[in-house]
Motif scaffolding. Structure first.
Motif, PDB file in Angstrom:
ATOM      1  N   ASN A 187       0.851  -1.197   0.000  1.00  0.00           N
ATOM      2  CA  ASN A 187       0.000   0.000   0.000  1.00  0.00           C
ATOM      3  C   ASN A 187       0.889   1.251   0.000  1.00  0.00           C
ATOM      4  O   ASN A 187       1.810   1.329  -0.809  1.00  0.00           O
ATOM      5  CB  ASN A 187      -0.974  -0.030   1.177  1.00  0.00           C
ATOM      6  N   TRP A 188       0.701   2.175   0.891  1.00  0.00           N
ATOM      7  CA  TRP A 188       1.442   3.439   0.852  1.00  0.00           C
ATOM      8  C   TRP A 188       1.376   4.107   2.216  1.00  0.00           C
ATOM      9  O   TRP A 188       0.541   3.762   3.055  1.00  0.00           O
ATOM     10  CB  TRP A 188       0.834   4.374  -0.202  1.00  0.00           C
ATOM     11  N   ASN A 189       2.248   5.093   2.440  1.00  0.00           N
ATOM     12  CA  ASN A 189       2.141   5.907   3.658  1.00  0.00           C
ATOM     13  C   ASN A 189       2.100   7.402   3.358  1.00  0.00           C
ATOM     14  O   ASN A 189       2.046   8.216   4.277  1.00  0.00           O
ATOM     15  CB  ASN A 189       3.276   5.583   4.645  1.00  0.00           C
ATOM     16  N   VAL A 190       2.098   7.763   2.080  1.00  0.00           N
ATOM     17  CA  VAL A 190       1.899   9.153   1.662  1.00  0.00           C
ATOM     18  C   VAL A 190       0.845   9.153   0.558  1.00  0.00           C
ATOM     19  O   VAL A 190       1.037   8.537  -0.492  1.00  0.00           O
ATOM     20  CB  VAL A 190       3.204   9.793   1.143  1.00  0.00           C
ATOM     21  N   ASP A 191      -0.262   9.828   0.808  1.00  0.00           N
ATOM     22  CA  ASP A 191      -1.376   9.849  -0.142  1.00  0.00           C
ATOM     23  C   ASP A 191      -1.529  11.254  -0.718  1.00  0.00           C
ATOM     24  O   ASP A 191      -1.813  12.208   0.008  1.00  0.00           O
ATOM     25  CB  ASP A 191      -2.665   9.433   0.567  1.00  0.00           C
ATOM     26  N   SER A 192      -1.349  11.372  -2.020  1.00  0.00           N
ATOM     27  CA  SER A 192      -1.479  12.677  -2.672  1.00  0.00           C
ATOM     28  C   SER A 192      -2.932  13.136  -2.753  1.00  0.00           C
ATOM     29  O   SER A 192      -3.195  14.333  -2.933  1.00  0.00           O
ATOM     30  CB  SER A 192      -0.911  12.607  -4.089  1.00  0.00           C
ATOM     31  N   LEU A 193      -3.870  12.196  -2.671  1.00  0.00           N
ATOM     32  CA  LEU A 193      -5.307  12.478  -2.830  1.00  0.00           C
ATOM     33  C   LEU A 193      -5.632  13.077  -4.198  1.00  0.00           C
ATOM     34  O   LEU A 193      -6.635  13.765  -4.373  1.00  0.00           O
ATOM     35  CB  LEU A 193      -5.816  13.408  -1.716  1.00  0.00           C
ATOM     36  N   ASP A 194      -4.772  12.793  -5.171  1.00  0.00           N
ATOM     37  CA  ASP A 194      -4.966  13.378  -6.501  1.00  0.00           C
ATOM     38  C   ASP A 194      -6.226  12.900  -7.197  1.00  0.00           C
ATOM     39  O   ASP A 194      -6.768  13.590  -8.067  1.00  0.00           O
ATOM     40  CB  ASP A 194      -3.738  13.123  -7.381  1.00  0.00           C
ATOM     41  N   TRP A 195      -6.732  11.720  -6.816  1.00  0.00           N
ATOM     42  CA  TRP A 195      -7.934  11.193  -7.443  1.00  0.00           C
ATOM     43  C   TRP A 195      -9.151  12.102  -7.230  1.00  0.00           C
ATOM     44  O   TRP A 195     -10.147  11.990  -7.947  1.00  0.00           O
ATOM     45  CB  TRP A 195      -8.234   9.792  -6.906  1.00  0.00           C
ATOM     46  N   LYS A 196      -9.061  12.989  -6.251  1.00  0.00           N
ATOM     47  CA  LYS A 196     -10.169  13.908  -5.990  1.00  0.00           C
ATOM     48  C   LYS A 196     -10.239  15.047  -7.006  1.00  0.00           C
ATOM     49  O   LYS A 196     -11.148  15.872  -6.955  1.00  0.00           O
ATOM     50  CB  LYS A 196     -10.031  14.500  -4.587  1.00  0.00           C
ATOM     51  N   GLY A 197      -9.263  15.105  -7.913  1.00  0.00           N
ATOM     52  CA  GLY A 197      -9.255  16.185  -8.896  1.00  0.00           C
ATOM     53  C   GLY A 197      -8.798  17.506  -8.314  1.00  0.00           C
ATOM     54  O   GLY A 197      -9.186  18.577  -8.800  1.00  0.00           O
ATOM     55  N   ILE A 198      -7.955  17.447  -7.289  1.00  0.00           N
ATOM     56  CA  ILE A 198      -7.504  18.658  -6.603  1.00  0.00           C
ATOM     57  C   ILE A 198      -6.417  19.372  -7.402  1.00  0.00           C
ATOM     58  O   ILE A 198      -5.859  18.824  -8.355  1.00  0.00           O
ATOM     59  CB  ILE A 198      -7.002  18.338  -5.180  1.00  0.00           C
ATOM     60  N   SER A 199      -6.095  20.566  -7.002  1.00  0.00           N
ATOM     61  CA  SER A 199      -5.142  21.406  -7.738  1.00  0.00           C
ATOM     62  C   SER A 199      -3.712  20.902  -7.605  1.00  0.00           C
ATOM     63  O   SER A 199      -3.389  20.105  -6.711  1.00  0.00           O
ATOM     64  CB  SER A 199      -5.205  22.838  -7.216  1.00  0.00           C
ATOM     65  N   LYS A 200      -2.873  21.405  -8.480  1.00  0.00           N
ATOM     66  CA  LYS A 200      -1.442  21.126  -8.423  1.00  0.00           C
ATOM     67  C   LYS A 200      -0.873  21.475  -7.053  1.00  0.00           C
ATOM     68  O   LYS A 200      -0.094  20.700  -6.466  1.00  0.00           O
ATOM     69  CB  LYS A 200      -0.737  21.939  -9.512  1.00  0.00           C
ATOM     70  N   GLU A 201      -1.254  22.618  -6.533  1.00  0.00           N
ATOM     71  CA  GLU A 201      -0.728  23.075  -5.237  1.00  0.00           C
ATOM     72  C   GLU A 201      -1.144  22.127  -4.111  1.00  0.00           C
ATOM     73  O   GLU A 201      -0.356  21.822  -3.220  1.00  0.00           O
ATOM     74  CB  GLU A 201      -1.215  24.492  -4.935  1.00  0.00           C
ATOM     75  N   ALA A 202      -2.382  21.651  -4.162  1.00  0.00           N
ATOM     76  CA  ALA A 202      -2.872  20.737  -3.127  1.00  0.00           C
ATOM     77  C   ALA A 202      -2.174  19.377  -3.207  1.00  0.00           C
ATOM     78  O   ALA A 202      -1.815  18.798  -2.177  1.00  0.00           O
ATOM     79  CB  ALA A 202      -4.385  20.566  -3.252  1.00  0.00           C
ATOM     80  N   VAL A 203      -1.992  18.878  -4.412  1.00  0.00           N
ATOM     81  CA  VAL A 203      -1.272  17.612  -4.584  1.00  0.00           C
ATOM     82  C   VAL A 203       0.142  17.733  -4.023  1.00  0.00           C
ATOM     83  O   VAL A 203       0.607  16.874  -3.253  1.00  0.00           O
ATOM     84  CB  VAL A 203      -1.214  17.199  -6.071  1.00  0.00           C
ATOM     85  N   LYS A 204       0.816  18.796  -4.403  1.00  0.00           N
ATOM     86  CA  LYS A 204       2.190  19.007  -3.941  1.00  0.00           C
ATOM     87  C   LYS A 204       2.245  19.122  -2.419  1.00  0.00           C
ATOM     88  O   LYS A 204       3.119  18.531  -1.765  1.00  0.00           O
ATOM     89  CB  LYS A 204       2.765  20.266  -4.593  1.00  0.00           C
ATOM     90  N   ARG A 205       1.324  19.868  -1.847  1.00  0.00           N
ATOM     91  CA  ARG A 205       1.300  20.047  -0.389  1.00  0.00           C
ATOM     92  C   ARG A 205       1.056  18.713   0.325  1.00  0.00           C
ATOM     93  O   ARG A 205       1.715  18.408   1.328  1.00  0.00           O
ATOM     94  CB  ARG A 205       0.217  21.050  -0.017  1.00  0.00           C
ATOM     95  N   ASN A 206       0.135  17.908  -0.184  1.00  0.00           N
ATOM     96  CA  ASN A 206      -0.155  16.623   0.435  1.00  0.00           C
ATOM     97  C   ASN A 206       1.052  15.700   0.445  1.00  0.00           C
ATOM     98  O   ASN A 206       1.243  14.911   1.379  1.00  0.00           O
ATOM     99  CB  ASN A 206      -1.317  15.933  -0.288  1.00  0.00           C
ATOM    100  N   ILE A 207       1.872  15.808  -0.584  1.00  0.00           N
ATOM    101  CA  ILE A 207       3.070  14.965  -0.657  1.00  0.00           C
ATOM    102  C   ILE A 207       4.199  15.527   0.192  1.00  0.00           C
ATOM    103  O   ILE A 207       4.790  14.820   1.024  1.00  0.00           O
ATOM    104  CB  ILE A 207       3.532  14.825  -2.130  1.00  0.00           C
ATOM    105  N   MET A 208       4.498  16.793   0.009  1.00  0.00           N
ATOM    106  CA  MET A 208       5.691  17.381   0.641  1.00  0.00           C
ATOM    107  C   MET A 208       5.575  17.475   2.159  1.00  0.00           C
ATOM    108  O   MET A 208       6.593  17.460   2.867  1.00  0.00           O
ATOM    109  CB  MET A 208       5.976  18.756   0.045  1.00  0.00           C
ATOM    110  N   THR A 209       4.364  17.571   2.680  1.00  0.00           N
ATOM    111  CA  THR A 209       4.218  17.699   4.134  1.00  0.00           C
ATOM    112  C   THR A 209       4.354  16.362   4.861  1.00  0.00           C
ATOM    113  O   THR A 209       4.520  16.342   6.081  1.00  0.00           O
ATOM    114  CB  THR A 209       2.849  18.315   4.506  1.00  0.00           C
TER     115      THR A 209
END
Length: 263
Positions: A187-209
């Motif tokens: 599975n994984w321990n970092v989820d970008s949540l990109d499947w929600k159709g979120i913005s580039k900034e949100a995807v990046k923030r979800n990963i980098m934090t």
């Protein structure tokens, strides 16, 4: 995610009535009844994913060793809208990743699966048509894995060792089967949540934090007809560059977990 089910409380003890003692079960019958009740209780006892990870640490992985390595993973491929864009970025950045393939999509777009492997990436099994595994019988579950495996073997020449359950969802019996057959569940321990159709900034923030040593990052390079993965496409180059500046190297899951890519 699965949740722990509470066991049904034992039946309360009550004083015997005269009619209760008319036909007492034999010792053998009592033993059979007790076994049946025990089996029913075991069937109702469902472990959470966290408990499964602790119980089967060699088979069920959500992260790698605590070293400065990161594994990028992409689910729901192949998809002619998004997979080529992700592959182009990875090529430009000199990064190898792991792609979890849906069998029905591989059947429609074998050229894209072949391209993923040709460009040095690793593929894993992501079921045939993306069901929730806990809703399947064991026969249905094994069919999802084996059917996809045969398709991928026909395209790439190897049977992936890695399985990623859709939605990260798997039962203990399914996990035990995978272990017996020589698979690894990842599975994984970092989820970008990109499947929600979120913005580039949100995807990046979800990963980098949340990304750190040994992180397995979940993103998508395919989706349904209404999926919007522009956030992933936009964020991916910046995520790679910034994590490289922090001293991280990008590796495939087999390299991170020190396992073979094939069974």
């Amino acid at each position: 995610m699965l949740v722990m089910c509470l066991l049904c409380p034992d039946t309360a003890v009550h004083a015997a009535k005269p009619e209760d003692t008319i036909s007492s079960p034999s010792v053998q019958e009592t033993s059979s009844i007790e076994r049946a009740e025990k089996e029913k209780r075991q069937e109702k006892q469902i472990l959470t994913l966290g408990q499964l990870i602790k119980k089967y640490p060699d088979t069920f992985k959500i992260h790698g060793p605590h070293v400065k390595q990161i594994a990028l993973t992409f689910d729901d491929v192949p998809d002619p809208r998004f997979t080529p864009q992700v592959l182009k970025i990875l090529s430009e950045q000199g990064v190898k990743a792991t792609f979890f393939v849906v069998g029905s999509r591989a059947k429609k777009h074998p050229d894209l699966v072949a391209r993923i492997v040709r460009e040095g990436h690793v593929i894993g099994n992501h079921s045939y048509n993306h069901p929730q595994f806990h809703k399947l019988t064991m026969v249905e579950y094994t069919d999802q894995i084996i059917k996809t495996e045969k398709i991928l073997y026909g395209i790439t020449g190897y049977k992936p060792k890695l399985i990623r359950p859709p939605y990260g969802d798997i039962t203990e019996n399914q996990l035990r089967w995978a272990k017996r057959e020589g698979y690894k569940i990842v599975n994984w321990n970092v989820d970008s949540l990109d499947w929600k159709g979120i913005s580039k900034e949100a995807v990046k923030r979800n990963i980098m934090t949340t990304a750190g040593q040994g992180s397995i990052i979940l993103q998508h390079a395919g989706g349904g007809s209404t999926s919007d993965l522009s956030g992933t496409i936009g964020a991916l180059p910046e995520v790679i560059r910034e994590l490289k500046k922090k001293g991280y190297t990008f590796v495939t899951l087999p390299r991170m977990l020190k396992v073979q890519k094939d069974k």
